[in-house]
Design a protein around this motif. Structure first.
Motif, PDB file in Angstrom:
ATOM      1  N   THR A 257       0.814  -1.235  -0.044  1.00  0.00           N
ATOM      2  CA  THR A 257      -0.042  -0.029   0.016  1.00  0.00           C
ATOM      3  C   THR A 257       0.907   1.312  -0.069  1.00  0.00           C
ATOM      4  O   THR A 257       1.925   1.243   0.514  1.00  0.00           O
ATOM      5  N   ALA A 258       0.230   2.214  -0.447  1.00  0.00           N
ATOM      6  CA  ALA A 258       0.827   3.805  -0.351  1.00  0.00           C
ATOM      7  C   ALA A 258      -0.043   4.788   0.018  1.00  0.00           C
ATOM      8  O   ALA A 258      -1.380   4.771  -0.583  1.00  0.00           O
ATOM      9  N   THR A 259       0.088   5.516   0.958  1.00  0.00           N
ATOM     10  CA  THR A 259      -0.817   6.774   1.361  1.00  0.00           C
ATOM     11  C   THR A 259      -0.106   7.960   0.882  1.00  0.00           C
ATOM     12  O   THR A 259       0.871   8.274   1.447  1.00  0.00           O
ATOM     13  N   ILE A 260      -0.718   8.641  -0.244  1.00  0.00           N
ATOM     14  CA  ILE A 260      -0.033   9.921  -0.636  1.00  0.00           C
ATOM     15  C   ILE A 260      -1.021  10.981  -0.134  1.00  0.00           C
ATOM     16  O   ILE A 260      -2.214  11.007  -0.923  1.00  0.00           O
ATOM     17  N   LEU A 261      -0.914  11.878   0.601  1.00  0.00           N
ATOM     18  CA  LEU A 261      -1.803  12.786   1.083  1.00  0.00           C
ATOM     19  C   LEU A 261      -2.000  14.108   0.180  1.00  0.00           C
ATOM     20  O   LEU A 261      -1.026  14.862   0.160  1.00  0.00           O
ATOM     21  N   HIS A 262      -2.974  14.236  -0.694  1.00  0.00           N
ATOM     22  CA  HIS A 262      -2.887  15.245  -1.480  1.00  0.00           C
ATOM     23  C   HIS A 262      -2.659  16.519  -0.766  1.00  0.00           C
ATOM     24  O   HIS A 262      -2.045  17.674  -1.412  1.00  0.00           O
ATOM     25  N   ALA A 263      -3.173  16.681   0.469  1.00  0.00           N
ATOM     26  CA  ALA A 263      -3.166  18.033   1.140  1.00  0.00           C
ATOM     27  C   ALA A 263      -1.569  18.351   1.407  1.00  0.00           C
ATOM     28  O   ALA A 263      -1.271  19.719   1.657  1.00  0.00           O
ATOM     29  N   GLU A 264      -0.839  17.290   1.236  1.00  0.00           N
ATOM     30  CA  GLU A 264       0.627  17.706   1.561  1.00  0.00           C
ATOM     31  C   GLU A 264       1.478  18.300   0.507  1.00  0.00           C
ATOM     32  O   GLU A 264       2.611  18.472   0.554  1.00  0.00           O
ATOM     33  N   TYR A 265       0.622  18.374  -0.588  1.00  0.00           N
ATOM     34  CA  TYR A 265       1.146  18.796  -2.070  1.00  0.00           C
ATOM     35  C   TYR A 265       0.852  20.134  -2.236  1.00  0.00           C
ATOM     36  O   TYR A 265      -0.482  20.640  -2.016  1.00  0.00           O
ATOM     37  N   GLU A 266       1.597  20.959  -2.752  1.00  0.00           N
ATOM     38  CA  GLU A 266       1.397  22.243  -3.420  1.00  0.00           C
ATOM     39  C   GLU A 266       0.302  22.489  -4.165  1.00  0.00           C
ATOM     40  O   GLU A 266      -0.459  23.393  -4.067  1.00  0.00           O
ATOM     41  N   ASN A 267       0.319  21.599  -5.284  1.00  0.00           N
ATOM     42  CA  ASN A 267      -0.879  21.579  -6.098  1.00  0.00           C
ATOM     43  C   ASN A 267      -1.073  20.218  -6.748  1.00  0.00           C
ATOM     44  O   ASN A 267      -0.342  19.466  -6.619  1.00  0.00           O
ATOM     45  N   ARG A 268      -2.073  20.308  -7.632  1.00  0.00           N
ATOM     46  CA  ARG A 268      -2.484  18.879  -8.298  1.00  0.00           C
ATOM     47  C   ARG A 268      -1.323  18.006  -8.936  1.00  0.00           C
ATOM     48  O   ARG A 268      -1.032  16.879  -9.016  1.00  0.00           O
ATOM     49  N   GLU A 269      -0.681  18.988  -9.602  1.00  0.00           N
ATOM     50  CA  GLU A 269       0.522  18.508 -10.373  1.00  0.00           C
ATOM     51  C   GLU A 269       1.594  17.684  -9.777  1.00  0.00           C
ATOM     52  O   GLU A 269       1.832  16.717  -9.866  1.00  0.00           O
ATOM     53  N   ALA A 270       1.816  18.612  -8.509  1.00  0.00           N
ATOM     54  CA  ALA A 270       3.030  17.652  -7.599  1.00  0.00           C
ATOM     55  C   ALA A 270       2.422  16.518  -7.353  1.00  0.00           C
ATOM     56  O   ALA A 270       3.034  15.419  -6.832  1.00  0.00           O
ATOM     57  N   PHE A 271       1.051  16.508  -6.718  1.00  0.00           N
ATOM     58  CA  PHE A 271       0.295  15.452  -5.914  1.00  0.00           C
ATOM     59  C   PHE A 271       0.289  14.234  -7.119  1.00  0.00           C
ATOM     60  O   PHE A 271       0.935  13.017  -6.877  1.00  0.00           O
ATOM     61  N   ASP A 272       0.001  14.340  -8.297  1.00  0.00           N
ATOM     62  CA  ASP A 272       0.024  13.428  -9.251  1.00  0.00           C
ATOM     63  C   ASP A 272       1.551  13.019  -9.692  1.00  0.00           C
ATOM     64  O   ASP A 272       1.501  11.919  -9.901  1.00  0.00           O
ATOM     65  N   ALA A 273       2.288  13.816  -9.657  1.00  0.00           N
ATOM     66  CA  ALA A 273       3.856  13.514  -9.926  1.00  0.00           C
ATOM     67  C   ALA A 273       4.109  12.339  -8.912  1.00  0.00           C
ATOM     68  O   ALA A 273       5.030  11.363  -9.101  1.00  0.00           O
TER      69      ALA A 273
END
Ligand code: GRF
Length: 224
Positions: free
Chosen positions: A55-71
């Protein structure tokens, strides 16, 4: 060889469970190489851990924008070696970067008969509108939400006296059958996409299911 998939989920993960179950009973020739969630309280994570899936948990709130989260998601999915990205109740809008990276290799399940009732409240919107046939759709994902080419649909009748919750349960029961079935069609190389047209080789014509209350197109096969 088993198709390597990454399942992305934000919530309960009952669709993920149906995929895990289909793999475990030998109906689906896939390996879930990653379950990725954007919420640490997603029950999907528990389901994956119980099944021994990474599993991986990647919290969108911790990223500056959608692109960084998606990357960050792209990196994790690629390092898991996934050949197909399976959205199962993943409640984030994906950027063009993500969609182009996995072009033609992302699928989603939506709880309505697309192109009707797109968006986050497919069933409630259908009930509110007053249609008498609900359903679900498995489709390829493109850059427009709930727009990509349709692979399979299940039609689920309901009466105007039934609550949104009742309809939701009935549709979900069918999601749990068509999503693993579509994955097996893809795993066995039987799905081809040509623009908006999707062909599934060697499937039967749609027919009413044995209990007479659902129609699925293409026809479900044994094991689903
Ligand atoms: C399902 O209704 C699916 O159609 C939609 O999100 C919901 C996910 O449910 N995309 P679950 O997390 O798989 O139980």
């Amino acid at each position: 060889m088993a198709l390597k998939i990454a399942v992305l989920a934000s919530g309960s993960g009952s669709n993920l469970q149906s995929i895990i179950d289909a793999v475990e009973r030998g109906a689906l020739d896939a390996e879930i190489s990653l379950v990725l969630c954007n919420r640490s309280d997603a029950f999907a994570l528990e389901r994956a851990k119980k099944a021994g899936i990474p599993t991986a948990t990647i919290l969108h709130a911790e990223y500056e924008n959608r692109e960084a989260f998606d990357a960050a998601m792209i990196e994790r999915i690629e390092s898991a070696g996934a050949e197909l990205v399976v959205l199962a109740g993943f409640m984030r809008i994906l950027t063009p970067l993500f969609i182009q990276t996995f072009a033609g290799k992302i699928i989603n399940i939506h709880p309505a008969l697309l192109p009707s009732f797109k968006g986050a409240h497919g069933i409630a919107d259908a009930v509110e509108y007053g249609v008498t046939l609900a359903g679900c759709t498995v489709h390829f994902v493109d850059e427009i939400m709930d727009n990509g080419a349709i692979i399979a649909q299940a039609v689920v009748p309901f009466s105007s006296e039934e609550s949104v919750e009742t309809v939701q349960k009935r549709v979900l029961a069918f999601e749990h059958r068509i999503y693993p079935q579509v994955l097996q069609w893809i795993a066995s190389g039987r799905v081809t996409q040509n623009g908006r047209k999707v062909t599934v080789q060697e499937t039967g014509l749609p027919k009413v299911t044995s209990d007479g209350s659902f129609i699925v197109s293409p026809q479900l096969e044994d094991g689903f």
